[in-house]
Design an enzyme around this catalytic site. Structure first.
Site, PDB file in Angstrom:
ATOM      1  N   ARG A   1       2.781  19.492   7.900  1.00  0.00           N
ATOM      2  CA  ARG A   1       3.790  18.539   8.380  1.00  0.00           C
ATOM      3  C   ARG A   1       4.873  19.171   9.262  1.00  0.00           C
ATOM      4  NH1 ARG A   1       6.893  15.955   5.568  1.00  0.00           N
ATOM      5  NH2 ARG A   1       6.748  13.987   6.659  1.00  0.00           N
TER       6      ARG A   1
ATOM      7  N   GLU B   1       0.840  -1.208   0.000  1.00  0.00           N
ATOM      8  CA  GLU B   1       0.000   0.000   0.000  1.00  0.00           C
ATOM      9  C   GLU B   1       0.871   1.253   0.000  1.00  0.00           C
ATOM     10  OE1 GLU B   1      -2.074  -0.511   3.688  1.00  0.00           O
ATOM     11  OE2 GLU B   1      -3.429  -2.030   2.913  1.00  0.00           O
ATOM     12  N   PRO B   2       1.633   1.490  -1.053  1.00  0.00           N
ATOM     13  CA  PRO B   2       2.525   2.653  -1.048  1.00  0.00           C
ATOM     14  C   PRO B   2       1.766   3.955  -1.236  1.00  0.00           C
ATOM     15  CG  PRO B   2       2.582   1.581  -3.185  1.00  0.00           C
ATOM     16  CD  PRO B   2       1.693   0.732  -2.311  1.00  0.00           C
TER      17      PRO B   2
ATOM     18  N   ARG C   1       3.319   7.716   0.146  1.00  0.00           N
ATOM     19  CA  ARG C   1       4.323   8.781   0.093  1.00  0.00           C
ATOM     20  C   ARG C   1       5.363   8.590  -1.012  1.00  0.00           C
ATOM     21  NH1 ARG C   1       5.892  11.715   4.681  1.00  0.00           N
ATOM     22  NH2 ARG C   1       4.805  10.161   5.925  1.00  0.00           N
TER      23      ARG C   1
ATOM     24  N   CYS D   1      -1.235  32.660  12.923  1.00  0.00           N
ATOM     25  CA  CYS D   1      -0.978  33.150  14.269  1.00  0.00           C
ATOM     26  C   CYS D   1      -0.693  32.003  15.240  1.00  0.00           C
ATOM     27  CB  CYS D   1      -2.207  33.956  14.704  1.00  0.00           C
ATOM     28  SG  CYS D   1      -1.953  34.802  16.228  1.00  0.00           S
TER      29      CYS D   1
HETATM   30  C1  PLP Z   1      -2.851   1.394   6.557  1.00  0.00           C
HETATM   31  C2  PLP Z   1      -1.948   2.263   5.769  1.00  0.00           C
HETATM   32  N1  PLP Z   1      -1.528   1.837   4.559  1.00  0.00           N
HETATM   33  C3  PLP Z   1      -0.706   2.587   3.799  1.00  0.00           C
HETATM   34  C4  PLP Z   1      -0.263   3.800   4.231  1.00  0.00           C
HETATM   35  C5  PLP Z   1       0.648   4.590   3.345  1.00  0.00           C
HETATM   36  O1  PLP Z   1       1.864   4.801   3.944  1.00  0.00           O
HETATM   37  P1  PLP Z   1       3.009   5.540   3.136  1.00  0.00           P
HETATM   38  O2  PLP Z   1       2.454   6.802   2.625  1.00  0.00           O
HETATM   39  O3  PLP Z   1       4.060   5.756   4.160  1.00  0.00           O
HETATM   40  O4  PLP Z   1       3.453   4.613   2.055  1.00  0.00           O
HETATM   41  C6  PLP Z   1      -0.655   4.277   5.483  1.00  0.00           C
HETATM   42  C7  PLP Z   1      -0.120   5.552   6.005  1.00  0.00           C
HETATM   43  O5  PLP Z   1       0.345   5.682   7.088  1.00  0.00           O
HETATM   44  C8  PLP Z   1      -1.543   3.495   6.265  1.00  0.00           C
HETATM   45  O6  PLP Z   1      -1.964   3.924   7.464  1.00  0.00           O
END
Ligand code: PLP
Length: 423
Positions: free
Chosen positions: A320, A280-281, A283, A350
């Protein structure tokens, strides 16, 4: 020269193609602050990750984590480039569906899913719902039976692994709120084996985000893979192992694992289980593909001898730094021969936490200068908010030939007030 960046910044150039983009024209047309994303960078990174897994010759599905950037245009682009999707709320599921994903391409994660979310998710017949607790499994079972269905579920396991990332984005420790403790998971599943509404098809783990070494990812994967093998031996008909997201990007200096090393490491753990691998990429795919454009709106001396450089972007557009102390490079868009001077780069909100970086060496900034806050394609616009009645910023997508289109226009005060009682 990329955006007038210094030598260390050019290390990022190969993955950052916005040098072709008319950033100053975008800023002139759309105003600032404004997010700009590079379509070729997103496509290129996804293709590279797909290729890395393909070369491992193991059944794998890449589910883009919408939480990183869920602008409809970005989600559509990622779908067209061949990814599936991971959603963290019903809102993200609805966006994914409108971007053209089929329900059988979606997995649904989330530490607390409301009754309405669970009911809608069950009715959609998603690929899998990642359940976070015994109670959630039971609620899913009841909803599925009430709807005359069986719902495909994976159990999210908490492996007690330290992601070695910022504590706020580490999710795999025993003390964190996510998932079911590894030691309890088998019992939780055995107790629900006969549940008529549940089809238990997988295990899920996600230990955090911005993880810069393979160690924690592999340790979590090994623990969950071991459990999967044991459950299969007991007769559970599992079909996949979802190892979550988490791969970090380079924000400053340092290195992150290559896609090849990442894919090899995860496949090596998954292969003995025989289960399809899901990742599940988020970032890593979109983070380096975005910049936040902002203009300098004030420069004033600082009691410590430097200067404050006030941008028209703040923690409302990019949370962030205030939320995690996160580092983002700040780069002048036009190259300059002015001398480098130390600057505290801050936002207009502020709050003293509304700061993007202390003691940054920048060519002596002047009011009106255009700055790019780098690597803001992930967890940037999605976290923007309207504190101080600041409108949500526009988002622009740039193509390889430099052409661009608006994915989201800037919010107006009328948009904001449309949700409120009449004036
Ligand atoms: C369950 C789950 N899957 C995937 C991600 C994606 O993570 P990242 O953006 O670090 O790849 C997250 C983010 O924290 C998440 O909570």
């Amino acid at each position: 020269m990329i955006l007038g960046v210094t030598a260390t910044d050019t290390a990022h150039a190969p993955v950052f193609a916005l040098d072709q983009a008319p950033l100053d024209r975008i800023a002139a047309a759309e105003g600032t602050p404004c997010y700009v994303y590079s379509a070729p960078v997103i496509r290129g990174r996804l293709a590279a990750l797909q290729q890395a897994f393909a070369s491992c010759a193991y059944p794998t599905a890449l589910h883009y984590a919408l939480k990183a950037n869920s602008s409809l245009g970005v989600v559509r682009l990622v779908r067209e480039a061949g990814a599936d999707a991971d959603a963290n709320s019903i809102g993200e599921i609805e966006v994914a569906l409108r971007a053209g994903f089929r329900p059988d391409q979606l997995v649904f994660t989330g530490v607390g899913k409301s009754p309405a979310e669970l009911s809608r998710a069950v009715s959609l017949d998603l690929k899998a719902i990642n359940a976070e607790s015994p109670g959630e499994l039971d609620r899913l079972d009841a909803l599925a039976r009430a709807q005359g269905r069986r719902v495909r579920v994976a159990l999210r396991v908490n492996p007690d692994v330290d992601a070695m990332s910022h504590p706020h984005i580490s999710t795999g420790l025993r003390s964190s709120k996510f998932g079911v403790p590894l030691d309890d998971a088998a019992t939780v599943l055995r107790e629900r084996r006969g549940s008529a509404g549940l089809e238990i098809i997988g295990l899920h783990v996600h230990v955090g985000s911005q993880i810069t070494s393979l160690g924690p990812l592999c340790e979590a994967a090994r623990k969950v893979a071991g459990l999967a093998v044991a459950l299969r031996a007991e007769g559970f008909a599992l079909s996949h192992l979802d190892l979550g997201g988490g791969l970090g990007i380079v924000y400053d200096t340092g290195e992150v694992p290559t896609y090849e090393a990442f894919a090899r490491a995860l496949v090596e753990v998954a292969r003995p289980t025989g289960l399809t691998l899901i990742v599940e990429p988020g970032r890593t795919l979109v983070g380096p593909a975005g910049v936040l454009l902002a203009r300098v709106i004030d420069v004033k001396p600082h009691a410590g001898g430097g200067r404050f450089v006030v941008l028209d972007a703040g923690m409302t557009e990019l949370l962030r730094p205030a939320l995690y102390g996160a580092f983002h490079r700040i780069v002048p868009v036009q190259s300059s021969t002015r001398p480098l001077v130390p600057c505290d780069v801050v936002g207009p909100v502020c709050e003293s936490s509304d700061s993007f970086g202390r003691a940054r060496d920048l060519p002596e900034p002047e009011v009106g200068d255009l700055m790019a806050i780098m690597d803001t394609g992930a967890y940037g616009a999605v976290m923007s908010n309207t504190y101080n009645r600041r409108p949500l910023p526009p988002e622009v997508l740039v193509q390889a030939d430099g052409s661009w289109r608006l994915l989201r226009r800037r919010q107006t005060i009328d948009d904001m007030l449309a949700l409120e009682e009449p004036a």
